[in-house]
Design a protein around this motif. Structure first.
Motif, PDB file in Angstrom:
ATOM      1  N   LEU A 170       5.731   8.615  -5.556  1.00 40.51           N
ATOM      2  CA  LEU A 170       6.283   7.351  -5.073  1.00 40.51           C
ATOM      3  C   LEU A 170       5.175   6.296  -5.024  1.00 40.51           C
ATOM      4  O   LEU A 170       4.054   6.589  -4.589  1.00 40.51           O
ATOM      5  CB  LEU A 170       6.894   7.522  -3.685  1.00 40.51           C
ATOM      6  CG  LEU A 170       8.098   8.468  -3.562  1.00 40.51           C
ATOM      7  CD1 LEU A 170       8.653   8.434  -2.143  1.00 40.51           C
ATOM      8  CD2 LEU A 170       9.184   8.107  -4.552  1.00 40.51           C
ATOM      9  N   ASN A 171       5.497   5.075  -5.440  1.00 38.09           N
ATOM     10  CA  ASN A 171       4.492   3.998  -5.460  1.00 38.09           C
ATOM     11  C   ASN A 171       4.920   2.818  -4.602  1.00 38.09           C
ATOM     12  O   ASN A 171       4.490   1.696  -4.826  1.00 38.09           O
ATOM     13  CB  ASN A 171       4.221   3.538  -6.891  1.00 38.09           C
ATOM     14  CG  ASN A 171       5.462   3.021  -7.594  1.00 38.09           C
ATOM     15  OD1 ASN A 171       6.540   2.959  -7.005  1.00 38.09           O
ATOM     16  ND2 ASN A 171       5.322   2.635  -8.856  1.00 38.09           N
ATOM     17  N   PHE A 172       5.767   3.078  -3.609  1.00 36.63           N
ATOM     18  CA  PHE A 172       6.218   2.009  -2.716  1.00 36.63           C
ATOM     19  C   PHE A 172       6.572   2.621  -1.364  1.00 36.63           C
ATOM     20  O   PHE A 172       6.747   3.820  -1.219  1.00 36.63           O
ATOM     21  CB  PHE A 172       7.452   1.305  -3.300  1.00 36.63           C
ATOM     22  CG  PHE A 172       8.646   2.214  -3.430  1.00 36.63           C
ATOM     23  CD1 PHE A 172       9.557   2.345  -2.398  1.00 36.63           C
ATOM     24  CD2 PHE A 172       8.838   2.960  -4.583  1.00 36.63           C
ATOM     25  CE1 PHE A 172      10.640   3.199  -2.503  1.00 36.63           C
ATOM     26  CE2 PHE A 172       9.923   3.818  -4.712  1.00 36.63           C
ATOM     27  CZ  PHE A 172      10.832   3.927  -3.672  1.00 36.63           C
ATOM     28  N   LYS A 193       6.743   3.537   2.845  1.00 31.74           N
ATOM     29  CA  LYS A 193       5.895   4.272   3.782  1.00 31.74           C
ATOM     30  C   LYS A 193       5.450   5.628   3.268  1.00 31.74           C
ATOM     31  O   LYS A 193       4.519   6.232   3.820  1.00 31.74           O
ATOM     32  CB  LYS A 193       6.615   4.442   5.122  1.00 31.74           C
ATOM     33  CG  LYS A 193       7.903   5.249   5.066  1.00 31.74           C
ATOM     34  CD  LYS A 193       8.549   5.299   6.444  1.00 31.74           C
ATOM     35  CE  LYS A 193       9.837   6.108   6.433  1.00 31.74           C
ATOM     36  NZ  LYS A 193      10.474   6.136   7.772  1.00 31.74           N
ATOM     37  N   HIS A 194       6.080   6.101   2.197  1.00 32.35           N
ATOM     38  CA  HIS A 194       5.664   7.382   1.614  1.00 32.35           C
ATOM     39  C   HIS A 194       4.970   7.189   0.270  1.00 32.35           C
ATOM     40  O   HIS A 194       4.899   8.115  -0.539  1.00 32.35           O
ATOM     41  CB  HIS A 194       6.866   8.304   1.467  1.00 32.35           C
ATOM     42  CG  HIS A 194       7.472   8.718   2.766  1.00 32.35           C
ATOM     43  ND1 HIS A 194       6.786   9.479   3.691  1.00 32.35           N
ATOM     44  CD2 HIS A 194       8.684   8.446   3.326  1.00 32.35           C
ATOM     45  CE1 HIS A 194       7.548   9.680   4.758  1.00 32.35           C
ATOM     46  NE2 HIS A 194       8.704   9.056   4.551  1.00 32.35           N
ATOM     47  N   SER A 195       4.461   5.988   0.049  1.00 31.11           N
ATOM     48  CA  SER A 195       3.741   5.710  -1.192  1.00 31.11           C
ATOM     49  C   SER A 195       2.556   6.667  -1.336  1.00 31.11           C
ATOM     50  O   SER A 195       1.825   6.926  -0.377  1.00 31.11           O
ATOM     51  CB  SER A 195       3.233   4.263  -1.182  1.00 31.11           C
ATOM     52  OG  SER A 195       2.513   3.975  -2.368  1.00 31.11           O
ATOM     53  N   GLY A 196       2.405   7.212  -2.548  1.00 31.45           N
ATOM     54  CA  GLY A 196       1.320   8.155  -2.802  1.00 31.45           C
ATOM     55  C   GLY A 196       1.725   9.606  -2.644  1.00 31.45           C
ATOM     56  O   GLY A 196       0.962  10.505  -3.019  1.00 31.45           O
ATOM     57  N   CYS A 221      16.728   5.102   0.261  1.00 29.77           N
ATOM     58  CA  CYS A 221      16.386   4.605  -1.081  1.00 29.77           C
ATOM     59  C   CYS A 221      17.622   4.507  -1.960  1.00 29.77           C
ATOM     60  O   CYS A 221      17.783   3.538  -2.713  1.00 29.77           O
ATOM     61  CB  CYS A 221      15.356   5.521  -1.745  1.00 29.77           C
ATOM     62  SG  CYS A 221      13.696   5.423  -1.044  1.00 29.77           S
TER      63      CYS A 221
END
Length: 259
Positions: A207-209, A211-214, A231
């Protein structure tokens, strides 16, 4: 995707073209397109396209369909007799690029933008990275056909831009090809051996967006399912939507096997 993989998606449609310069031009242009072009659906709402064009890679399928219809039309005697070989190639090229900036360059909202025909037309006519392949005159013909491909639908309540409408046979045939291919009750068939858009591995998707980006999608699927439900309602971004669906199907199949 590599540039070679992107070009391979349109290998069959490129062969519709007669001129080697047109083939070179379309191959070069494909390598310059934003990455989302190869992932997003053809329609943000799903109202105006077939089911195949409404999921992951739908815009690629739609583009291939428009080019297929255009190729049928330009080879009908009633049109072939009125078009030069260069004009026929302009129509196919325009069909392949008509939605190349459907969400503008950056896909900030995940939705198509009303101005996309003009954005794509100007890109084809003026981008210096495409210089030296086709003449300026031919690029203008292609760009103007792309700019007017929406036909009679020239305005939108969310935009102040009025799009140009088709003014000649080349432009009319590009619009007609798009109109036919985008009907939800018309399903364009593709050959089994044609290269098709391929979903990335959900185990490798990060994921790149938000609160769980990365974090990996599989981790979030296992530990934060509520976030993915959010989502699905609010992001609706590909390939994320199709990957969530795939993981849900895999989970259900596993549960069925255990019963």
């Amino acid at each position: 995707m590599t540039n070679e993989e992107k070009i391979a998606l349109f290998e069959k449609e490129i062969e519709y073209l007669n001129g080697e310069d047109f083939k070179e031009f379309i191959k070069k242009t494909i390598t310059l397109l934003p990455n989302y072009f190869f992932e997003v659906p053809a329609s943000s709402s799903g109202k105006f396209h077939s089911a195949l064009e409404s999921g992951f890679g739908g815009l690629v399928y739609h583009t291939k369909a428009v080019a297929k219809v255009a190729n049928y039309l330009v080879n009908l005697q009633q049109y072939k007799s009125k078009l030069s070989e260069a004009e026929r190639d302009c129509i196919i090229t325009s069909a392949l690029l008509h939605d190349c900036l459907k969400h503008n360059w950056e896909n900030k909202t995940g939705f198509s933008v009303h101005e996309h025909p003009v954005l794509a037309g100007e890109f084809v006519k003026t981008d210096e990275r495409l210089d030296g392949i086709l003449s300026e005159e031919i690029r203008i013909v292609i760009g103007d056909a792309i700019s007017s491909h929406s036909g009679e639908w020239t305005t939108n309540k969310r935009s102040k831009t009025t799009l140009p409408s088709p003014q000649n046979l080349v432009q009319e045939l590009v619009h007609l090809s798009d109109y036919i291919a985008s009907r939800s009750d018309i399903h364009i068939l593709f050959e089994e051996d044609e290269v098709k858009p391929t979903l990335p591995d959900p185990n490798e998707y990060i994921l790149n967006f938000g609160k769980h980006s990365g974090k990996s999608l599989t981790y979030v699927f296992e530990h934060h399912r509520d976030y993915l439900e959010w989502c699905k309602e609010n992001i609706k971004r590909e390939p994320l939507m199709s990957l969530i669906k795939l993981l849900e199907e895999q989970e259900k199949n596993q549960e069925d096997d255990e019963i």
